[in-house]
Write a protein that holds these residues in place. Structure first.
Motif, short mmCIF file in Angstrom:
data_model
loop_
_atom_site.label_atom_id
_atom_site.label_comp_id
_atom_site.label_asym_id
_atom_site.label_seq_id
_atom_site.Cartn_x
_atom_site.Cartn_y
_atom_site.Cartn_z
N ALA B 186 0.84 -1.20 0.00
CA ALA B 186 0.00 0.00 0.00
C ALA B 186 0.88 1.25 0.00
CB ALA B 186 -0.92 0.00 1.22
N ARG B 187 1.93 1.22 0.81
CA ARG B 187 2.83 2.36 0.91
C ARG B 187 3.52 2.61 -0.44
NH1 ARG B 187 7.68 2.76 5.33
NH2 ARG B 187 8.16 4.95 5.01
N ASP B 190 1.05 4.02 -3.04
CA ASP B 190 0.78 5.43 -2.80
C ASP B 190 1.95 6.27 -3.29
OD1 ASP B 190 -0.28 7.78 -1.76
OD2 ASP B 190 0.75 7.48 0.14
N LEU B 191 3.16 5.80 -2.99
CA LEU B 191 4.37 6.49 -3.42
C LEU B 191 4.45 6.57 -4.94
CD1 LEU B 191 7.11 7.47 -2.08
CD2 LEU B 191 8.01 5.30 -2.89
N ARG B 193 2.04 6.29 -7.14
CA ARG B 193 0.99 7.15 -7.67
C ARG B 193 1.39 8.62 -7.60
NH1 ARG B 193 -4.96 6.03 -7.33
NH2 ARG B 193 -5.20 7.74 -5.90
N ARG B 197 2.20 11.07 -10.86
CA ARG B 197 1.45 12.31 -11.07
C ARG B 197 2.37 13.52 -11.09
NH1 ARG B 197 -2.26 13.05 -6.49
NH2 ARG B 197 -0.43 13.98 -5.55
N ARG B 214 -5.77 -1.55 -10.62
CA ARG B 214 -6.92 -0.67 -10.40
C ARG B 214 -6.46 0.67 -9.81
NH1 ARG B 214 -12.55 -0.89 -10.15
NH2 ARG B 214 -12.78 -3.13 -10.06
N LEU B 215 -5.49 0.60 -8.93
CA LEU B 215 -5.03 1.83 -8.28
C LEU B 215 -4.01 2.60 -9.12
CD1 LEU B 215 -4.79 0.57 -4.62
CD2 LEU B 215 -6.41 2.21 -5.54
N ASP B 218 -4.12 3.62 -15.80
CA ASP B 218 -5.23 4.28 -16.48
C ASP B 218 -5.94 3.29 -17.40
OD1 ASP B 218 -4.42 6.77 -15.44
OD2 ASP B 218 -2.94 6.97 -17.04
#
Lengths: 230, 256
Positions: B186-187, B190-191, B193, B197, B214-215, B218
């Motif tokens: 998860a960490r 998040d990193l 993503r 961006r 999914r997370l 695109d």
């Protein structure tokens, strides 16, 4: 006035390849037109295809035939990157489910749609905080991930995400479902404000008084059930 | 907008067996594409062909180079392709040990890639390495430790720092969260993503984990037996799969 959301001759069926190739027709000949500032409620019994139609408008479900125009883009034919750009700038969606990376703080979950649009981080967070405050999410929870929140709190986080950017088109799936009367009133005000600034809204509301208050028209999706009429 | 990366009719066989075939797609700047499929579906073969680690039998792999626009990387001179691999492209291996030099310090691992593109000022290299360790959430005090003293999750984050320090535009990732426990995953997600961006990266991610795509992704390409059986917007492919194999894949995921 030109419609913001325009649905023409849309049909949808599911084909379950691993269950004997069962084909389930869900919609045919669906038509809908929503002008800026208008809110249209989808009605119909459970299984009539309300959520399916809403997911098709969002580009989440495949549209087999017909056109779904949102601000001029045909979602039924658009490339993934066009749909993603549409979702960033034009089309918001408040779903019933909150899907997030577990450790991201609530404030950042709400600010994310603004960050994706290139809004500076400080401003994005400030706008997120203002909405969270308005929706009565206690400040001590803003630093925590919403994954452990109660159902009503998660729903309000979802609503904040959907209203943090002034989307010209908005899809609302049961926005008041698990809210107490005070928060329900806040959400109805947010919807009224979105209409006043010219958002075209398509909603599903099982909450009949809420529907009567914000919806300008109702469309019975049952009319589009294949083999039902016409 | 023109694509950053454009693949046409790519094919790789191993003797009579198909590795992958008839693969074509365009990847645009800032787009993240996931490639999913079971073991043996050809997804890693495809990724390695795209990144220039394997020579395909047929097809073209165009990349929008900074100096001379769209070029077929398969027909590039070797030094030119290597330069691309050190600057504009990055490759994150599933096993961090394959992407790191285990006998060199964490700071050295990050700095080495800078030196490969001409950085020589020690102070600046060390400062860049410190900055990148911070961005991937590794304590600056660990800069002189070797990656062998790091946990699996830290090694993976170090590998990402080493790859991104040169400011690439296209990142290939092979099961970047494979083998890590869920909280670490998860960490890392998040990193990744945030980095994608903020840096406007384009990425191609191979994984068998549908939650990861999914997370992160695109759009999605689903592979089976070396063929692309379905492709499209990630949530559309996962929530309304059209091909029988994708339907099976999606419905086979165990709900936690």
């Amino acid at each position: 006035m030109k419609a913001m959301i325009e649905i023409e001759a849309v049909a949808k069926q599911f084909c379950l390849h691993n269950q004997g190739g069962a084909v389930i027709p869900v919609l045919s000949g669906a038509e809908l037109s929503v002008k800026p500032g208008e809110c249209v409620a989808l009605t119909g019994s459970s299984g009539a295809g309300k959520s399916t139609l809403m997911r098709m408008i969002y580009g989440n479900y495949v549209t087999q035939s017909g056109r779904i125009l949102i601000g001029g883009l045909d979602v039924a034919r658009a490339e993934p990157r066009e749909i993603l750009a549409l979702r960033r700038q034009v089309l918001g969606y408040v779903s019933q489910f909150l899907r997030v990376v577990p450790r991201v703080p609530t404030r950042d979950v709400v600010a994310e749609p603004l960050l994706a649009l290139g809004v500076p981080a400080d401003e994005a967070r400030a706008r997120a905080e203002a909405l969270l405050e308005r929706l009565r999410i206690p400040q001590r929870l803003w630093q925590l991930s919403p994954t452990t929140f109660s159902g009503g709190e998660q729903q309000r986080v979802n609503i904040a995400r959907g209203f943090v950017h002034p989307y010209p088109a908005l899809l609302l799936d049961e926005p008041t479902a698990s809210l107490d009367p005070v928060n329900r009133e806040t959400v109805l005000c947010l919807i009224d404000e979105a209409k006043a600034r010219g958002a075209a809204i398509v909603g599903i509301f099982h909450d009949a008084p809420a529907r009567a208050r914000v919806a300008d028209r109702e469309i019975d999706v049952g009319r589009f059930t294949p083999g039902w009429a016409a | 907008m023109t694509p950053l990366f454009s693949v046409r009719d790519l094919r790789k066989t191993y003797g009579g067996r198909i590795g992958c075939t008839d693969v074509s797609f365009d990847l645009y700047p800032g787009e993240v594409m996931g490639i999913v499929g079971e073991s043996g579906s050809g997804k890693s073969t495809l990724l390695n062909c795209l990144a220039g680690h394997l020579a395909p039998d047929a097809g073209q792999v165009f990349y929008d180079t900074r100096h001379s626009g769209m070029l077929d990387t398969l027909r590039m001179a070797e030094p030119e392709r290597r330069m691309l691999g050190r600057t504009d492209w990055a490759f994150v291996h599933q096993n961090a040990r394959d992407g790191l030099r285990m006998s060199v310090s964490a700071g050295g691992n990050v700095g080495e890639r800078l030196m490969a593109v001409g950085a020589r000022h020690y102070g600046q290299i060390r400062a860049a390495a410190t900055d990148w360790l911070g961005r991937v959430e590794i304590d600056a005090g660990r800069i002189d430790d070797r990656p062998s003293a790091f946990s699996g999750g830290m090694q993976q984050r170090l590998q990402i720092a080493r790859n991104l320090v040169t400011g690439p535009r296209l990142v290939f990732m092979d099961e970047p969260t494979g083998g890590l426990d869920v909280s670490v995953q998860a960490r890392l997600l998040d990193l990744l993503r945030g980095l994608v961006r903020d840096m406007g990266l384009s990425a191609i991610i191979v994984t068998h984990d549908l939650a990861v795509v999914r997370l992160l992704a695109d759009r999605l390409m689903v592979m089976k037996g070396g063929h692309v059986v379905e492709s499209g917007l990630t949530d559309q492919v996962l929530d309304d799969p059209q091909h029988g194999y994708t339907q099976l894949l999606v419905s086979s995921v165990l709900q936690a």
